[in-house]
Design an enzyme around this catalytic site. Structure first.
Site, PDB file in Angstrom:
ATOM      1  N   GLY A 152       0.679  -1.264  -0.057  1.00 23.53           N
ATOM      2  CA  GLY A 152       0.032   0.100   0.063  1.00 23.53           C
ATOM      3  C   GLY A 152       0.917   1.373  -0.154  1.00 23.53           C
ATOM      4  O   GLY A 152       1.890   1.166  -0.216  1.00 23.53           O
ATOM      5  N   ASN A 153       0.401   2.320   0.168  1.00 24.21           N
ATOM      6  CA  ASN A 153       1.064   3.510   0.210  1.00 24.21           C
ATOM      7  C   ASN A 153       0.395   4.540   1.406  1.00 24.21           C
ATOM      8  O   ASN A 153      -0.534   4.231   1.969  1.00 24.21           O
ATOM      9  CB  ASN A 153       1.192   4.347  -1.173  1.00 24.21           C
ATOM     10  CG  ASN A 153      -0.267   4.716  -1.463  1.00 24.21           C
ATOM     11  OD1 ASN A 153      -0.983   5.527  -0.975  1.00 24.21           O
ATOM     12  ND2 ASN A 153      -0.714   3.949  -2.599  1.00 24.21           N
TER      13      ASN A 153
END
Ligand code: CTP
Length: 420
Positions: free
Chosen positions: A214-215
């Protein structure tokens, strides 16, 4: 959330109309926000609303007499005076019945009279069961009201009365207040009749049922873009990737998880839209294979197997390509979070990305050192394909969003040109 005056320095005369729905109690929170911001609020409930929250509550909270009828205090002609003198009329919740009465121009109670005599911005925040909201009669009433300049917010999606859930929930009072603030800030309605698509948040690429790549994108900037566009009159589709924020008022929310989900949702919404803003942080790579079961330590003899990655599609570039293939005047906006490096400054990288992606505007912000991610403030430069560059000084994400919409609005073909 802005806690100061709705706009300007002068206290405003606000009429808070309350319809007869279970969400009527939430209007008390809206009343509190307007009162705390120093405004003069008169509450006008419908008769049905008084079944949910009594006149004594509204009177105590607003410090004023409260009536649903045109026959009280007749000498003061409140059925005409209240609407004429208002700086803002906000109706929350606006029930299906109230929308129908407003669309037909009935004058059968005090609130309906206020709506007929008001010449100020009118904001209606609907709340009802999904079936009622989606009924052709309600859709037609909403379209009629919008065509007359009334800002009808889209309801939020979520739990309704009883076991039901779906579109029809009253937007959060904070979001309604923010929409009113935007409208009164004088920027109302320049996106009226426009359809905009905003992507927000950060995609997740699953490795197995519990783990993902993810980020750090919180979605705050994208949500602010959606809320401000709705407040400026646009019809907004918000493609939201893994965002933990309240639904912004007035936007139709499409929730997605992965880059591929987001790609499909954006393309579906972008067909025919006037504007597409790609504020989401979209994964550039995803695992080649997703395990159907949780990867156990023992699967690879205690050592994690290398994760093979493949490229995802560049959604922004695809949107631009489809726009060009359709010879459409759609305005496409990209975002770029950059850090400077030996290869160039933040703006050098931004200009190169704008040329590479071929969008109309690229909103560049420098990240790192606590800037950009998960913050409430931002500071950006908006680069235009026409060579322009606009520095937007540090401000709230709502203020940045408004500056972006100002640039977008200037690029949109005039409504007259669109109909030729
Ligand atoms: N974007 C997209 N699809 C992707 C990656 C990014 O649509 N697969 C969009 C983002 O929403 C943003 C813009 O492209 O509007 C720029 O994103 P960024 O991650 O900065 O660009 P990249 O193309 O990934 O460039 P690089 O990693 O080389 O900096």
């Amino acid at each position: 959330m802005t806690s100061g005056p709705v706009t300007g320095t002068r206290p405003l005369r606000v009429v808070l109309g309350v319809g007869g729905g279970i969400a009527a109690y939430k209007a008390a929170e809206l009343l509190r926000r307007f009162s705390e911001a120093g405004h003069d609020v008169t509450v006008v409930p419908t008769r049905a609303a008084l079944h949910f929250v009594g006149a004594a509550t509204w009177s105590a909270l607003s410090g004023k007499p409260v009536s649903a009828e045109v026959w009280d205090d007749v000498a003061d002609v409140p059925h005409v005076r209240l609407g004429q003198q208002a700086d803002l009329v906000v109706v929350a919740p606006a029930t299906a019945d109230l929308l129908a009465r407003a669309a037909s121009g009935l004058a059968d109670d005090l609130l309906a009279n206020v709506l007929l005599t008001a010449r100020c911005p009118v904001v209606m925040a609907p709340a009802m069961h999904t079936e009622m909201w989606q009924h052709a009669a309600t859709r037609a009433n909403v379209a009629t009201l919008r065509s007359r300049g009334v800002v009808v917010l889209d309801p939020a999606v979520g739990r309704l009365t009883g076991a039901d859930s779906g579109p029809g929930r009253l937007p959060e009072p904070a979001a309604i207040f923010e929409a009113c603030r935007e409208i009164l800030a004088g920027q109302s309605a320049d996106l009226l009749g426009r359809t905009v698509v905003v992507s927000a948040g950060g995609t997740r690429e699953h490795l197995d049922p519990v783990r993902f790549l993810g980020n750090r994108s919180s979605g705050k900037q994208g949500y602010a873009l959606a809320a401000t566009a709705a407040a400026r009159g646009a019809s907004v589709v918000l493609v939201s990737a893994n965002v933990a924020l309240p639904d912004p008022a007035g936007a139709t929310l499409v929730r997605v998880t992965s880059a591929e989900d987001l790609r499909q949702a954006v393309h579906a919404a972008a067909a025919g839209a006037d504007v597409v803003v790609m504020a989401a942080a979209v994964a550039d790579f995803r695992p080649v294979s997703v395990q159907g079961h949780k990867i156990k330590k023992d699967d690879a003899g205690g050592v994690p197997a290398p994760i093979a990655l493949e490229r995802t599609a560049d959604v922004l570039a695809e949107v631009v390509a489809r726009r060009d293939a359709a010879h459409s005047a759609q305005v496409v906006v990209g975002f770029a979070a950059e850090t400077g490096d030996a290869g160039g400054s933040v703006l050098d990288h931004g200009r190169a990305k704008l040329a590479r992606k071929r969008c109309d505007l690229l909103v560049v912000n420098e990240v790192g050192d606590g800037r950009g991610f998960e913050t409430d403030d931002n500071e950006v430069v908006v680069l235009g394909a026409d060579g322009t560059s606009t520095t937007v000084p540090r401000g709230s994400k709502a203020a940045i969003a408004d500056a972006v919409w100002d640039r977008v609005a200037a690029l949109l073909p005039s409504t007259a040109a669109r109909h030729r």
